[in-house]
Design a protein around this motif. Structure first.
Motif, PDB file in Angstrom:
ATOM      1  N   GLY A 171       0.823  -1.212   0.000  1.00 30.25           N
ATOM      2  CA  GLY A 171       0.000   0.000   0.000  1.00 30.25           C
ATOM      3  C   GLY A 171       0.850   1.252   0.000  1.00 30.25           C
ATOM      4  O   GLY A 171       1.524   1.551   0.985  1.00 30.25           O
ATOM      5  N   ALA A 172       0.839   1.966  -1.149  1.00 26.91           N
ATOM      6  CA  ALA A 172       1.620   3.211  -1.273  1.00 26.91           C
ATOM      7  C   ALA A 172       0.702   4.426  -1.166  1.00 26.91           C
ATOM      8  O   ALA A 172       0.844   5.405  -1.890  1.00 26.91           O
ATOM      9  CB  ALA A 172       2.392   3.223  -2.592  1.00 26.91           C
ATOM     10  N   ALA A 215       0.936  -4.527  -7.962  1.00 24.70           N
ATOM     11  CA  ALA A 215       0.464  -5.821  -7.461  1.00 24.70           C
ATOM     12  C   ALA A 215      -0.467  -6.515  -8.456  1.00 24.70           C
ATOM     13  O   ALA A 215      -0.704  -7.717  -8.344  1.00 24.70           O
ATOM     14  CB  ALA A 215      -0.254  -5.622  -6.117  1.00 24.70           C
ATOM     15  N   SER A 240      -2.271  -1.182   3.323  1.00 22.00           N
ATOM     16  CA  SER A 240      -3.269  -1.031   2.251  1.00 22.00           C
ATOM     17  C   SER A 240      -4.688  -1.294   2.751  1.00 22.00           C
ATOM     18  O   SER A 240      -5.640  -0.769   2.188  1.00 22.00           O
ATOM     19  CB  SER A 240      -2.964  -2.000   1.109  1.00 22.00           C
ATOM     20  OG  SER A 240      -3.303  -3.329   1.477  1.00 22.00           O
ATOM     21  N   GLY A 263      -3.117  -1.146   8.153  1.00 21.82           N
ATOM     22  CA  GLY A 263      -4.266  -1.052   7.247  1.00 21.82           C
ATOM     23  C   GLY A 263      -5.520  -1.606   7.901  1.00 21.82           C
ATOM     24  O   GLY A 263      -5.469  -2.624   8.599  1.00 21.82           O
TER      25      GLY A 263
HETATM   26  P1  NAD Z   1      -4.918   4.940   1.447  1.00 23.02           P
HETATM   27  O1  NAD Z   1      -6.267   4.322   1.331  1.00 23.02           O
HETATM   28  O2  NAD Z   1      -4.655   6.257   0.803  1.00 23.02           O
HETATM   29  O3  NAD Z   1      -3.812   3.922   0.907  1.00 23.02           O
HETATM   30  C1  NAD Z   1      -4.026   2.583   0.695  1.00 23.02           C
HETATM   31  C2  NAD Z   1      -3.289   2.204  -0.581  1.00 23.02           C
HETATM   32  O4  NAD Z   1      -3.374   0.798  -0.753  1.00 23.02           O
HETATM   33  C3  NAD Z   1      -3.875   2.872  -1.830  1.00 23.02           C
HETATM   34  O5  NAD Z   1      -2.879   3.613  -2.528  1.00 23.02           O
HETATM   35  C4  NAD Z   1      -4.391   1.680  -2.645  1.00 23.02           C
HETATM   36  O6  NAD Z   1      -4.272   1.874  -4.041  1.00 23.02           O
HETATM   37  C5  NAD Z   1      -3.466   0.559  -2.122  1.00 23.02           C
HETATM   38  N1  NAD Z   1      -3.958  -0.790  -2.408  1.00 23.02           N
HETATM   39  C6  NAD Z   1      -5.213  -1.217  -2.648  1.00 23.02           C
HETATM   40  N2  NAD Z   1      -5.220  -2.531  -2.949  1.00 23.02           N
HETATM   41  C7  NAD Z   1      -3.931  -2.957  -2.895  1.00 23.02           C
HETATM   42  C8  NAD Z   1      -3.284  -4.207  -3.114  1.00 23.02           C
HETATM   43  N3  NAD Z   1      -3.972  -5.316  -3.432  1.00 23.02           N
HETATM   44  N4  NAD Z   1      -1.941  -4.256  -2.969  1.00 23.02           N
HETATM   45  C9  NAD Z   1      -1.232  -3.159  -2.656  1.00 23.02           C
HETATM   46  N5  NAD Z   1      -1.789  -1.940  -2.441  1.00 23.02           N
HETATM   47  C10 NAD Z   1      -3.119  -1.842  -2.570  1.00 23.02           C
HETATM   48  O7  NAD Z   1      -4.633   5.001   2.991  1.00 23.02           O
HETATM   49  P2  NAD Z   1      -3.524   5.694   3.928  1.00 23.02           P
HETATM   50  O8  NAD Z   1      -4.042   6.983   4.420  1.00 23.02           O
HETATM   51  O9  NAD Z   1      -2.153   5.648   3.336  1.00 23.02           O
HETATM   52  O10 NAD Z   1      -3.614   4.658   5.134  1.00 23.02           O
HETATM   53  C11 NAD Z   1      -3.157   3.329   4.948  1.00 23.02           C
HETATM   54  C12 NAD Z   1      -4.054   2.333   5.678  1.00 23.02           C
HETATM   55  O11 NAD Z   1      -3.943   2.536   7.086  1.00 23.02           O
HETATM   56  C13 NAD Z   1      -5.554   2.449   5.365  1.00 23.02           C
HETATM   57  O12 NAD Z   1      -6.117   1.148   5.373  1.00 23.02           O
HETATM   58  C14 NAD Z   1      -6.083   3.259   6.528  1.00 23.02           C
HETATM   59  O13 NAD Z   1      -7.444   3.024   6.765  1.00 23.02           O
HETATM   60  C15 NAD Z   1      -5.237   2.734   7.655  1.00 23.02           C
HETATM   61  N6  NAD Z   1      -5.041   3.612   8.802  1.00 23.02           N
HETATM   62  C16 NAD Z   1      -4.961   3.005  10.012  1.00 23.02           C
HETATM   63  C17 NAD Z   1      -4.694   3.756  11.141  1.00 23.02           C
HETATM   64  C18 NAD Z   1      -4.552   3.061  12.452  1.00 23.02           C
HETATM   65  O14 NAD Z   1      -4.432   3.744  13.466  1.00 23.02           O
HETATM   66  N7  NAD Z   1      -4.524   1.732  12.467  1.00 23.02           N
HETATM   67  C19 NAD Z   1      -4.526   5.140  11.050  1.00 23.02           C
HETATM   68  C20 NAD Z   1      -4.590   5.740   9.778  1.00 23.02           C
HETATM   69  C21 NAD Z   1      -4.839   4.965   8.665  1.00 23.02           C
END
Ligand code: NAD
Ligand code: ZN
Length: 355
Positions: A171-172, A215, A240, A263
């Motif tokens: 996930g980028a 991916a 991701s 994620g």
């Molecule tokens: P984002 O949704 O912008 O990034 C997720 C990325 O994953 C996207 O660029 C998407 O294209 C990519 N993706 C989708 N399917 C994929 C696959 N099969 N393989 C590889 N990559 C794939 O989110 P973000 O703001 O960068 O946050 C990342 C993750 O962390 C999200 O799931 C978000 O909900 C989560 N998050 C969790 C917390 C926490 O406290 N646990 C806090 C903030 C964000």
């Protein structure tokens, strides 16, 4: 004051005139200078199932910000007007077992700025003194406004030792992208990132990743053999929220490998537990940032040369929020900064790419 409000229980956001918040005796009133858009804000904008069950309306949203202190409550002694500050968006109870033990990121009664209490997409914000982080004013405002997601990235990336290790990031998105220079800074050997979005994979290349893999078409096994890796990745950072990405990661970890999961899986993800058990994997869930060890570390990392600037791709004045949210939803951006202060945006700003 003006603020972006979730006014109705339907998709969208409303730019409204709302009362300026009044700080309580232990609170700090902050005039917001910059605020950045998080995936959570997009969920609230779109009004998905999570937002519908979580967000009371009306609610001023937003939780990634930097600002200047305007006023402090009667019992606040450590902060004064004029200080540049950012802040922790998780307001903890202070009384549960974990809070009392100093493990505030594990509080069982957290409330969220811009989620359950008024947020930072506004001219003014008030938060408890205990949530204010005094910024190093030498750090650019746009970087400080990203300290919340940078903290997610630092918390996840530093969960396991990466010095001399091979790291896989799935996930980028903005947070996965930030994790790239962090693990580089911390001494990783190879850093491989996957996404399904070519724009974001290109950003990852700018941030110094060893391999940015699509991916949909590429194979991690092929990348490993190209790099001469024999036993798999030592550390995995799942960023991701995609079940396929998580399962793909589990399949390429070395025996004894360690995974930090940030994620949020949108569907309940099933995994092959045999890989966890027979390969002796360690899995750690990550929520938020450690208060305030992560904040200390991210400040020190930036001060020692960590550069996350390429993750920030666009700037908008706050009243162009519709355009900013549309861009964020399109996936053709990294981090987007909203400007709340009066005066001109930086050169090349106003919705243009910040190069
Ligand atoms: P984002 O949704 O912008 O990034 C997720 C990325 O994953 C996207 O660029 C998407 O294209 C990519 N993706 C989708 N399917 C994929 C696959 N099969 N393989 C590889 N990559 C794939 O989110 P973000 O703001 O960068 O946050 C990342 C993750 O962390 C999200 O799931 C978000 O909900 C989560 N998050 C969790 C917390 C926490 O406290 N646990 C806090 C903030 C964000
Ligand atoms: Zn608590």
């Amino acid at each position: 004051m003006r603020a972006l409000v979730k006014k109705e229980r339907s998709p969208g956001l409303w730019l409204e005139e709302v009362p300026r918040p009044v700080p309580g005796e232990f609170d700090v009133l902050i005039r917001v200078l910059r605020a950045s858009i998080c995936g959570t804000d997009v969920h609230i904008y779109e009004w998905d199932a999570w937002a519908q069950k979580t967000i009371p309306t009306p609610m001023v949203i937003g939780h990634e910000f930097v600002g200047v202190i305007e006023a402090v409550g009667r019992f606040v002694h450590d902060f004064q007007p004029g200080m540049i500050v950012t802040g922790e968006g998780h307001v903890v109870c202070g009384r549960c077992r974990n809070c009392l033990a100093g493990r505030r990121h594990l509080c069982n009664q957290t409330s969220g700025v811009g989620v359950n209490r008024p947020g930072a997409f506004a001219e003014y914000l008030t938060i408890p003194e205990t949530n204010v982080w005094l910024a190093d004013p030498k750090i650019p405002l746009e970087i400080l406004s990203c300290f919340d997601p940078l903290g997610n990235a630092v918390h996840t990336a530093l969960s396991f030792d990466v010095l001399g290790e091979d790291v896989l990031i799935t996930g980028a998105g903005p947070i996965g992208l930030m994790a790239v220079p962090i693990v580089r800074h911390a001494g990783a050997r190879y850093v491989v990132i996957t996404d399904v979005n070519p724009y974001r994979l290109e950003l990852a290349r700018k941030l110094g990743v060893t391999v940015a893999l699509d991916a949909r078409t590429g194979s991690l096994h092929e990348v490993m053999s190209r790099l001469g890796m024999k036993e798999g990745f030592d550390v995995g950072l799942e960023m991701s929220g995609d079940a396929g990405a998580l399962n793909g990661m589990l399949a390429v970890m070395c025996h004894g490998g360690k995974l930090a999961l940030l994620g949020i899986q949108s569907k309940k993800a099933a995994i092959d537990w045999d890989l966890v058990v027979f390969n002796g994997l360690t899995i750690k869930g990550i929520y938020g940032r450690e208060m305030y060890e992560t904040w200390y570390k991210m400040t020190a990392l930036i001060q020692s040369g960590l550069d996350i600037a390429p993750v920030i791709t666009h700037h908008f004045p706050f009243d162009a929020y519709e355009e900013a949210f549309e861009l964020m939803r399109s996936g053709q951006s990294g981090k987007i900064i909203l400007h709340w202060e009066d005066g001109p945006l930086p050169p090349g700003a106003a919705g243009l790419k910040s190069e």
